[in-house]
Design a protein around this motif. Structure first.
Motif, PDB file in Angstrom:
ATOM      1  N   VAL A 150       0.844  -1.187   0.000  1.00 42.73           N
ATOM      2  CA  VAL A 150       0.000   0.000   0.000  1.00 42.73           C
ATOM      3  C   VAL A 150       0.884   1.244   0.000  1.00 42.73           C
ATOM      4  N   PHE A 151       0.415   2.303  -0.656  1.00 45.25           N
ATOM      5  CA  PHE A 151       1.132   3.566  -0.588  1.00 45.25           C
ATOM      6  C   PHE A 151       0.938   4.160   0.795  1.00 45.25           C
ATOM      7  N   GLY A 152       2.039   4.590   1.380  1.00 48.68           N
ATOM      8  CA  GLY A 152       1.994   5.219   2.691  1.00 48.68           C
ATOM      9  C   GLY A 152       3.212   6.090   2.863  1.00 48.68           C
ATOM     10  N   THR A 153       3.505   6.442   4.093  1.00 47.33           N
ATOM     11  CA  THR A 153       4.708   7.219   4.389  1.00 47.33           C
ATOM     12  C   THR A 153       5.432   6.579   5.561  1.00 47.33           C
ATOM     13  N   HIS A 154       6.730   6.742   5.583  1.00 44.78           N
ATOM     14  CA  HIS A 154       7.518   6.379   6.748  1.00 44.78           C
ATOM     15  C   HIS A 154       8.756   7.256   6.785  1.00 44.78           C
ATOM     16  N   GLU A 155       9.454   7.206   7.886  1.00 45.64           N
ATOM     17  CA  GLU A 155      10.603   8.075   8.078  1.00 45.64           C
ATOM     18  C   GLU A 155      11.881   7.410   7.576  1.00 45.64           C
ATOM     19  N   VAL A 156      12.729   8.196   6.930  1.00 50.13           N
ATOM     20  CA  VAL A 156      14.062   7.736   6.566  1.00 50.13           C
ATOM     21  C   VAL A 156      15.086   8.651   7.220  1.00 50.13           C
ATOM     22  N   LYS A 157      16.195   8.039   7.633  1.00 50.65           N
ATOM     23  CA  LYS A 157      17.245   8.781   8.324  1.00 50.65           C
ATOM     24  C   LYS A 157      18.503   8.782   7.465  1.00 50.65           C
ATOM     25  N   PRO A 158      19.033   9.956   7.145  1.00 55.68           N
ATOM     26  CA  PRO A 158      20.239  10.025   6.323  1.00 55.68           C
ATOM     27  C   PRO A 158      21.475   9.571   7.098  1.00 55.68           C
ATOM     28  N   VAL A 159      22.437   9.048   6.365  1.00 58.07           N
ATOM     29  CA  VAL A 159      23.742   8.715   6.937  1.00 58.07           C
ATOM     30  C   VAL A 159      24.630   9.951   6.799  1.00 58.07           C
ATOM     31  N   PRO A 160      25.212  10.423   7.885  1.00 58.64           N
ATOM     32  CA  PRO A 160      26.025  11.647   7.809  1.00 58.64           C
ATOM     33  C   PRO A 160      27.156  11.542   6.780  1.00 58.64           C
ATOM     34  N   ASP A 161      27.504  12.685   6.231  1.00 58.48           N
ATOM     35  CA  ASP A 161      28.630  12.810   5.301  1.00 58.48           C
ATOM     36  C   ASP A 161      28.416  12.048   3.995  1.00 58.48           C
ATOM     37  N   THR A 162      27.159  11.960   3.562  1.00 60.62           N
ATOM     38  CA  THR A 162      26.843  11.357   2.267  1.00 60.62           C
ATOM     39  C   THR A 162      26.192  12.406   1.376  1.00 60.62           C
ATOM     40  N   LEU A 163      26.102  12.084   0.092  1.00 60.41           N
ATOM     41  CA  LEU A 163      25.396  12.956  -0.848  1.00 60.41           C
ATOM     42  C   LEU A 163      23.967  13.167  -0.391  1.00 60.41           C
ATOM     43  N   TYR A 164      23.282  12.079  -0.019  1.00 58.36           N
ATOM     44  CA  TYR A 164      21.887  12.244   0.388  1.00 58.36           C
ATOM     45  C   TYR A 164      21.772  13.133   1.615  1.00 58.36           C
ATOM     46  N   ALA A 165      22.688  12.986   2.569  1.00 60.95           N
ATOM     47  CA  ALA A 165      22.632  13.833   3.761  1.00 60.95           C
ATOM     48  C   ALA A 165      22.857  15.302   3.420  1.00 60.95           C
ATOM     49  N   SER A 166      23.609  15.574   2.363  1.00 60.06           N
ATOM     50  CA  SER A 166      23.789  16.970   1.955  1.00 60.06           C
ATOM     51  C   SER A 166      22.525  17.534   1.325  1.00 60.06           C
ATOM     52  N   ILE A 167      21.657  16.649   0.815  1.00 61.18           N
ATOM     53  CA  ILE A 167      20.390  17.062   0.208  1.00 61.18           C
ATOM     54  C   ILE A 167      19.305  17.189   1.271  1.00 61.18           C
ATOM     55  N   ALA A 168      19.249  16.211   2.165  1.00 62.71           N
ATOM     56  CA  ALA A 168      18.219  16.165   3.215  1.00 62.71           C
ATOM     57  C   ALA A 168      18.912  15.796   4.527  1.00 62.71           C
ATOM     58  N   PRO A 169      19.445  16.772   5.249  1.00 60.32           N
ATOM     59  CA  PRO A 169      20.276  16.473   6.415  1.00 60.32           C
ATOM     60  C   PRO A 169      19.537  15.915   7.624  1.00 60.32           C
ATOM     61  N   GLU A 170      18.222  16.086   7.671  1.00 66.54           N
ATOM     62  CA  GLU A 170      17.446  15.598   8.802  1.00 66.54           C
ATOM     63  C   GLU A 170      16.541  14.441   8.374  1.00 66.54           C
ATOM     64  N   ALA A 171      16.136  13.628   9.339  1.00 65.87           N
ATOM     65  CA  ALA A 171      15.166  12.564   9.061  1.00 65.87           C
ATOM     66  C   ALA A 171      13.884  13.182   8.514  1.00 65.87           C
ATOM     67  N   SER A 172      13.249  12.489   7.567  1.00 65.96           N
ATOM     68  CA  SER A 172      12.030  13.024   6.970  1.00 65.96           C
ATOM     69  C   SER A 172      11.096  11.888   6.577  1.00 65.96           C
ATOM     70  N   ALA A 173       9.811  12.199   6.506  1.00 67.42           N
ATOM     71  CA  ALA A 173       8.805  11.233   6.073  1.00 67.42           C
ATOM     72  C   ALA A 173       8.718  11.256   4.558  1.00 67.42           C
ATOM     73  N   VAL A 174       8.673  10.067   3.954  1.00 64.28           N
ATOM     74  CA  VAL A 174       8.689   9.961   2.495  1.00 64.28           C
ATOM     75  C   VAL A 174       7.541   9.080   2.022  1.00 64.28           C
ATOM     76  N   PRO A 175       7.022   9.325   0.791  1.00 65.59           N
ATOM     77  CA  PRO A 175       5.985   8.460   0.233  1.00 65.59           C
ATOM     78  C   PRO A 175       6.604   7.166  -0.283  1.00 65.59           C
ATOM     79  N   THR A 176       6.017   6.039   0.080  1.00 69.26           N
ATOM     80  CA  THR A 176       6.666   4.766  -0.213  1.00 69.26           C
ATOM     81  C   THR A 176       5.665   3.697  -0.630  1.00 69.26           C
TER      82      THR A 176
END
Length: 241
Positions: A150-176
């Motif tokens: 089912v489509f829903g949302t959950h939280e993802v946590k970035p790993v520090p010092d990565t490309l993704y962390a430079s884009i989204a430095p804090e944990a955020s809820a994402v559509p999944t």
């Protein structure tokens, strides 16, 4: 002095997005085979400042020529990757193979990696990136943060010092929406985000390459950060005038 270069589009970066290939689709009075792309993808690319080119499954030998005309590539979500691509037998809950799409998108990934073209994998696209680099997949997950089937949302946590962390430095809820995930990591890939239950939610290749895969579906939400980062990287990619 280095020659000044611009995008082949002469303006906004041109982002190629892979598509579904359906044997039967219906619109108006027509019922025909069709290449399909959910409208959320071009909407997100446009909102992030890019232009969209659809990349329906084609002869894999054309992939190098296609990617050479693009500023960035998105491998979109879709059906399960054929387990034979990573040396496994198909399990009962794994979907039917989409062999033509697998072959085409693997060729696009290889062409993007070889040419240094910025590359974003979304859901299936992240999984296929992992497979392209020799990794494997979990064919079915039970109880993954209530998102299986089912489509829903959950939280993802970035790993520090990565490309993704430079884009989204804090944990955020994402559509999944997914039931498969990365198992053994492909060569040179690093994990750049996790779900609360430990599921790999983003992978990337180390700098200076701009290669990112996310397990969720940014095209189903309003957060532009991932696509904007791809479009920015594509815009910075230099091409002859």
């Amino acid at each position: 002095m280095r020659e000044k270069r611009v995008s082949v589009t002469g303006g906004r970066p041109l982002i190629g997005v892979s598509t579904y290939l359906e044997s039967k689709a219906r619109w108006g009075v027509w019922e025909l085979p069709a290449a399909l792309l959910p409208a959320g993808y071009p909407r997100l690319v446009r909102a992030a400042g890019g232009l969209t080119a659809m990349l329906p499954p084609d002869d894999p030998s054309y992939a190098d020529e296609v990617v050479a005309r693009l500023d960035g590539v998105v491998i979109a979500g879709g059906p399960d990757v054929d387990p034979s691509r990573y040396g496994s037998e198909r399990e009962e809950r794994t979907g039917p193979p989409a062999r033509e799409r697998d072959a085409w998108e693997l060729a696009l990934i290889e062409a993007a990696l070889a040419s240094g073209t910025p590359l974003l994998g979304i859901c299936r696209g992240m999984q296929l990136l992992n497979v392209a680099l020799g990794g494997t997949l979990v064919q079915h997950m039970d109880g993954h943060v209530e998102s299986v089937g089912v489509f829903g949302t959950h939280e993802v946590k970035p790993v520090p010092d990565t490309l993704y962390a430079s884009i989204a430095p804090e944990a955020s809820a994402v559509p999944t929406y997914h039931h498969q995930a990365v198992d053994r990591l492909g060569r040179d890939l690093i994990v750049s985000a996790y779900a609360e239950d430990g599921t790999v939610e983003a992978v990337e290749l180390p700098s200076p390459r701009w290669v990112l895969g996310v397990q969720w579906h940014p095209e189903m939400g309003e957060d532009l950060r991932v696509m904007s980062a791809l479009v920015q990287a594509a815009g910075e990619r230099l091409r002859p005038r």
